[in-house]
Design a protein around this motif. Structure first.
Motif, PDB file in Angstrom:
ATOM      1  N   UNK A  55      -3.750  10.822 -12.189  1.00 21.15           N
ATOM      2  CA  UNK A  55      -4.780  10.138 -12.970  1.00 21.15           C
ATOM      3  C   UNK A  55      -5.161   8.770 -12.419  1.00 21.15           C
ATOM      4  N   UNK A  56      -4.549   8.366 -11.319  1.00 25.38           N
ATOM      5  CA  UNK A  56      -4.911   7.113 -10.672  1.00 25.38           C
ATOM      6  C   UNK A  56      -4.353   5.863 -11.307  1.00 25.38           C
ATOM      7  N   UNK A  57      -3.563   6.010 -12.350  1.00 24.08           N
ATOM      8  CA  UNK A  57      -3.007   4.823 -13.000  1.00 24.08           C
ATOM      9  C   UNK A  57      -2.007   4.143 -12.081  1.00 24.08           C
ATOM     10  N   UNK A  58      -1.901   2.842 -12.236  1.00 25.00           N
ATOM     11  CA  UNK A  58      -1.035   2.061 -11.362  1.00 25.00           C
ATOM     12  C   UNK A  58      -0.132   1.136 -12.157  1.00 25.00           C
ATOM     13  N   UNK A  59       0.927   0.732 -11.529  1.00 27.28           N
ATOM     14  CA  UNK A  59       1.872  -0.223 -12.101  1.00 27.28           C
ATOM     15  C   UNK A  59       2.185  -1.271 -11.040  1.00 27.28           C
ATOM     16  N   UNK A  60       2.317  -2.509 -11.495  1.00 24.03           N
ATOM     17  CA  UNK A  60       2.740  -3.588 -10.607  1.00 24.03           C
ATOM     18  C   UNK A  60       3.780  -4.442 -11.317  1.00 24.03           C
ATOM     19  N   UNK A  61       4.810  -4.816 -10.611  1.00 25.21           N
ATOM     20  CA  UNK A  61       5.767  -5.769 -11.157  1.00 25.21           C
ATOM     21  C   UNK A  61       5.074  -7.114 -11.335  1.00 25.21           C
ATOM     22  N   UNK A  62       5.493  -7.862 -12.334  1.00 29.75           N
ATOM     23  CA  UNK A  62       4.871  -9.165 -12.576  1.00 29.75           C
ATOM     24  C   UNK A  62       4.941 -10.065 -11.343  1.00 29.75           C
ATOM     25  N   UNK A  63       6.000  -9.917 -10.598  1.00 29.43           N
ATOM     26  CA  UNK A  63       6.220 -10.787  -9.438  1.00 29.43           C
ATOM     27  C   UNK A  63       5.218 -10.550  -8.311  1.00 29.43           C
TER      28      UNK A  63
END
Length: 125
Positions: A55-63
């Protein structure tokens, strides 16, 4: 056999950029989430970024938000991690992982995950 080949690490000065690649084979690429994790010396493994190919969703760490981007080339079965404005604290071995569920991006249950070999990123100050 699922194989993940991570590449692109190296030595860069603070403020510089690197692009990591994770080439996948032996899996239905569109059905997998691909994630980047890193482990610095003496520290626990950290989830850096992740993308769900379904679905193209992404995650990034706050850092790394605002500095790193993740993209997926389905034609090449490859996920890229573009790392900009690198900091010495980004120094680590970076690993890519693949799992047929978006849980890879959010949960630390890696029973169904496949892992590539690491690629070392060193950021000098």
């Amino acid at each position: 056999e699922v194989q993940l080949q991570a590449s692109g690490g190296g030595l860069v000065q603070a403020g510089g950029s690197l692009r990591l690649s994770c080439a996948a084979s032996g899996l239905s690429f569109d059905d997998y989430a691909i994630g980047w994790f890193r482990q610095a010396a003496g520290k626990e493994r950290e989830r850096v970024s992740c993308i769900s190919n379904s679905d193209g969703s992404t995650f990034f760490a706050d850092s790394v938000k605002g500095r790193f981007t993740i993209s997926s080339d389905n034609a090449k079965n490859t996920v890229y991690l573009q790392m900009n404005s690198l900091k010495p604290e980004d120094t680590a071995v970076y690993y890519c992982a693949a799992e047929p569920t978006i849980h890879l991006c959010y949960y630390n249950d890696f029973a169904r995950a496949y892992w590539g070999q690491g690629t070392l990123v060193t950021v000098s100050s």
